[in-house]
Scaffold this active site. Sequence first.
Site, PDB file in Angstrom:
ATOM      1  N   LYS A  83      31.320  42.322  37.536  1.00  0.00           N
ATOM      2  CA  LYS A  83      31.780  43.451  36.721  1.00  0.00           C
ATOM      3  C   LYS A  83      31.314  43.388  35.268  1.00  0.00           C
ATOM      4  O   LYS A  83      31.249  44.420  34.609  1.00  0.00           O
ATOM      5  CB  LYS A  83      33.307  43.544  36.765  1.00  0.00           C
ATOM      6  CG  LYS A  83      33.830  44.066  38.097  1.00  0.00           C
ATOM      7  CD  LYS A  83      35.333  44.243  38.050  1.00  0.00           C
ATOM      8  CE  LYS A  83      35.849  44.879  39.324  1.00  0.00           C
ATOM      9  NZ  LYS A  83      37.292  45.126  39.264  1.00  0.00           N
TER      10      LYS A  83
ATOM     11  N   ARG B   7      47.689  32.086  32.285  1.00  0.00           N
ATOM     12  CA  ARG B   7      47.767  30.641  32.536  1.00  0.00           C
ATOM     13  C   ARG B   7      47.047  29.866  31.435  1.00  0.00           C
ATOM     14  O   ARG B   7      47.614  28.957  30.850  1.00  0.00           O
ATOM     15  CB  ARG B   7      47.139  30.341  33.911  1.00  0.00           C
ATOM     16  CG  ARG B   7      47.127  28.907  34.303  1.00  0.00           C
ATOM     17  CD  ARG B   7      46.607  28.745  35.706  1.00  0.00           C
ATOM     18  NE  ARG B   7      45.212  29.205  35.852  1.00  0.00           N
ATOM     19  CZ  ARG B   7      44.529  29.161  36.975  1.00  0.00           C
ATOM     20  NH1 ARG B   7      45.099  28.728  38.079  1.00  0.00           N
ATOM     21  NH2 ARG B   7      43.279  29.587  37.017  1.00  0.00           N
TER      22      ARG B   7
ATOM     23  N   SER C 110      36.026  43.768  51.878  1.00  0.00           N
ATOM     24  CA  SER C 110      36.182  45.000  51.097  1.00  0.00           C
ATOM     25  C   SER C 110      36.634  46.192  51.953  1.00  0.00           C
ATOM     26  O   SER C 110      36.120  46.430  53.041  1.00  0.00           O
ATOM     27  CB  SER C 110      34.855  45.363  50.425  1.00  0.00           C
ATOM     28  OG  SER C 110      34.994  46.627  49.798  1.00  0.00           O
TER      29      SER C 110
ATOM     30  N   HIS D  23      46.282  30.003  27.930  1.00  0.00           N
ATOM     31  CA  HIS D  23      46.783  30.836  26.816  1.00  0.00           C
ATOM     32  C   HIS D  23      45.668  31.233  25.852  1.00  0.00           C
ATOM     33  O   HIS D  23      45.698  32.332  25.273  1.00  0.00           O
ATOM     34  CB  HIS D  23      47.897  30.082  26.083  1.00  0.00           C
ATOM     35  CG  HIS D  23      48.523  30.876  24.978  1.00  0.00           C
ATOM     36  ND1 HIS D  23      49.055  32.138  25.188  1.00  0.00           N
ATOM     37  CD2 HIS D  23      48.669  30.612  23.655  1.00  0.00           C
ATOM     38  CE1 HIS D  23      49.503  32.607  24.028  1.00  0.00           C
ATOM     39  NE2 HIS D  23      49.279  31.713  23.090  1.00  0.00           N
TER      40      HIS D  23
HETATM   41  P1  NDP Z   1      39.305  37.097  37.421  1.00  0.00           P
HETATM   42  O1  NDP Z   1      38.779  35.958  38.214  1.00  0.00           O
HETATM   43  O2  NDP Z   1      38.436  37.778  36.424  1.00  0.00           O
HETATM   44  O3  NDP Z   1      40.618  36.619  36.604  1.00  0.00           O
HETATM   45  C1  NDP Z   1      41.567  35.849  37.218  1.00  0.00           C
HETATM   46  C2  NDP Z   1      42.809  35.745  36.342  1.00  0.00           C
HETATM   47  O4  NDP Z   1      43.866  35.219  37.151  1.00  0.00           O
HETATM   48  C3  NDP Z   1      42.671  34.812  35.162  1.00  0.00           C
HETATM   49  O5  NDP Z   1      43.451  35.324  34.119  1.00  0.00           O
HETATM   50  C4  NDP Z   1      43.237  33.484  35.697  1.00  0.00           C
HETATM   51  O6  NDP Z   1      43.805  32.661  34.714  1.00  0.00           O
HETATM   52  C5  NDP Z   1      44.352  34.011  36.570  1.00  0.00           C
HETATM   53  N1  NDP Z   1      44.700  33.118  37.667  1.00  0.00           N
HETATM   54  C6  NDP Z   1      43.926  32.752  38.728  1.00  0.00           C
HETATM   55  N2  NDP Z   1      44.631  31.962  39.557  1.00  0.00           N
HETATM   56  C7  NDP Z   1      45.857  31.802  39.014  1.00  0.00           C
HETATM   57  C8  NDP Z   1      47.020  31.072  39.400  1.00  0.00           C
HETATM   58  N3  NDP Z   1      47.068  30.374  40.526  1.00  0.00           N
HETATM   59  N4  NDP Z   1      48.103  31.150  38.596  1.00  0.00           N
HETATM   60  C9  NDP Z   1      48.085  31.854  37.457  1.00  0.00           C
HETATM   61  N5  NDP Z   1      47.002  32.562  37.036  1.00  0.00           N
HETATM   62  C10 NDP Z   1      45.909  32.533  37.812  1.00  0.00           C
HETATM   63  O7  NDP Z   1      39.873  38.125  38.506  1.00  0.00           O
HETATM   64  P2  NDP Z   1      40.100  39.693  38.309  1.00  0.00           P
HETATM   65  O8  NDP Z   1      40.685  39.902  36.974  1.00  0.00           O
HETATM   66  O9  NDP Z   1      38.879  40.437  38.669  1.00  0.00           O
HETATM   67  O10 NDP Z   1      41.183  40.018  39.445  1.00  0.00           O
HETATM   68  C11 NDP Z   1      42.537  39.675  39.284  1.00  0.00           C
HETATM   69  C12 NDP Z   1      43.353  40.297  40.393  1.00  0.00           C
HETATM   70  O11 NDP Z   1      43.347  41.715  40.293  1.00  0.00           O
HETATM   71  C13 NDP Z   1      42.848  39.945  41.797  1.00  0.00           C
HETATM   72  O12 NDP Z   1      43.976  39.625  42.595  1.00  0.00           O
HETATM   73  C14 NDP Z   1      42.224  41.228  42.281  1.00  0.00           C
HETATM   74  O13 NDP Z   1      42.383  41.371  43.677  1.00  0.00           O
HETATM   75  C15 NDP Z   1      43.071  42.280  41.548  1.00  0.00           C
HETATM   76  N6  NDP Z   1      42.357  43.548  41.379  1.00  0.00           N
HETATM   77  C16 NDP Z   1      42.847  44.647  42.014  1.00  0.00           C
HETATM   78  C17 NDP Z   1      42.240  45.865  41.880  1.00  0.00           C
HETATM   79  C18 NDP Z   1      42.789  47.022  42.612  1.00  0.00           C
HETATM   80  O14 NDP Z   1      42.138  48.083  42.620  1.00  0.00           O
HETATM   81  N7  NDP Z   1      43.962  46.922  43.187  1.00  0.00           N
HETATM   82  C19 NDP Z   1      41.044  46.052  41.044  1.00  0.00           C
HETATM   83  C20 NDP Z   1      40.626  44.836  40.383  1.00  0.00           C
HETATM   84  C21 NDP Z   1      41.257  43.634  40.573  1.00  0.00           C
HETATM   85  P3  NDP Z   1      42.923  31.558  33.937  1.00  0.00           P
HETATM   86  O15 NDP Z   1      42.297  32.316  32.798  1.00  0.00           O
HETATM   87  O16 NDP Z   1      43.923  30.579  33.487  1.00  0.00           O
HETATM   88  O17 NDP Z   1      41.930  31.013  34.910  1.00  0.00           O
END
Ligand code: NDP
Length: 273
Positions: free
Chosen positions: A69, A155, A18, A157
Amino acid sequence: MTATALRYAVFGNPIAHSRSPFIHQMFAAQEGVAITYDKILSHNDHFTADVHQFFAQGGLGANVTVPFKELVLTLATQISERATAAGAANTLHRLPDGKLLADNTDGIGLITDLKRLQVALRNSRILVLGAGGAARGILPALLSEQPASLTIANRSHDKAQQLAQHFDVAALPFDTLPAGGFDLIINATAAGLSDQALPLNANIFSQCQLAYDAFYAAQPTAFMHQAEQGGAAQTADGLGMLVEQAAAAYQLWRNFTPQTAPVLTALRNAIKL
Ligand code: NDP
């Protein structure tokens, strides 16, 4: 007499990576106060107890990141409108009466960063990739900017469909996204964590003014490369969003508005090291 420490922290798992302590210590330096800001590794089983212990020991505010969260909403005594809308929170604030307010600053963090990048949101066609916590946090804020359309693709849907139903927007599978259909494309998936590009047709970027990756890294991300190759006019990663969501949390805790530009520059240099 020693002054009581102004205690803040971030809870997550993992948490070692972090950058929040770096950011909040720079904000505190701007305000001219000394704070402590710890990284606290927690677990679903003892997250609630860890948070209560932190505040019982004088903690004033905390950030909450993956995977807590949503869980954090169950322990808050008040939940802000934007955290309610998102169904997730990233910030806890101890109110003067000791109650804990849960808020979500991810959405405002993204919007502030998009405005820094001078992208038009009103009447724009927006695509959000992903249906996890980050997508939930940013959707209400994006919708409040009155885009012409907002589409979700994920991914899995079915998850995109559930989220789209909740927010009354459209959901499309990755392989049916229209060519040139979007002015702003936001990657809110976690694919960047494994340095993976998404299975998207390159032509969806052909009229894209900005392809924004909520993920960030020392180098341009796989999604940024993919978008550039598809013809996106501009690409950016989520470091600015990270700094802006932190600034909104700091403002809530301390009623002080930090300058974010110098912190973003310093952080960009720090992550390259
Ligand atoms: P979650 O674990 O809640 O969600 C992950 C999402 O990513 C799901 O929709 C999942 O799809 C999808 N996913 C995971 N791996 C893959 C892959 N290889 N190919 C396609 N889709 C994929 O994570 P968060 O929503 O909390 O975080 C998502 C991103 O946002 C992270 O990279 C995090 O670092 C970033 N983030 C950045 C912030 C910032 O301040 N810049 C703040 C918060 C988050 P499925 O449903 O199919 O599993």
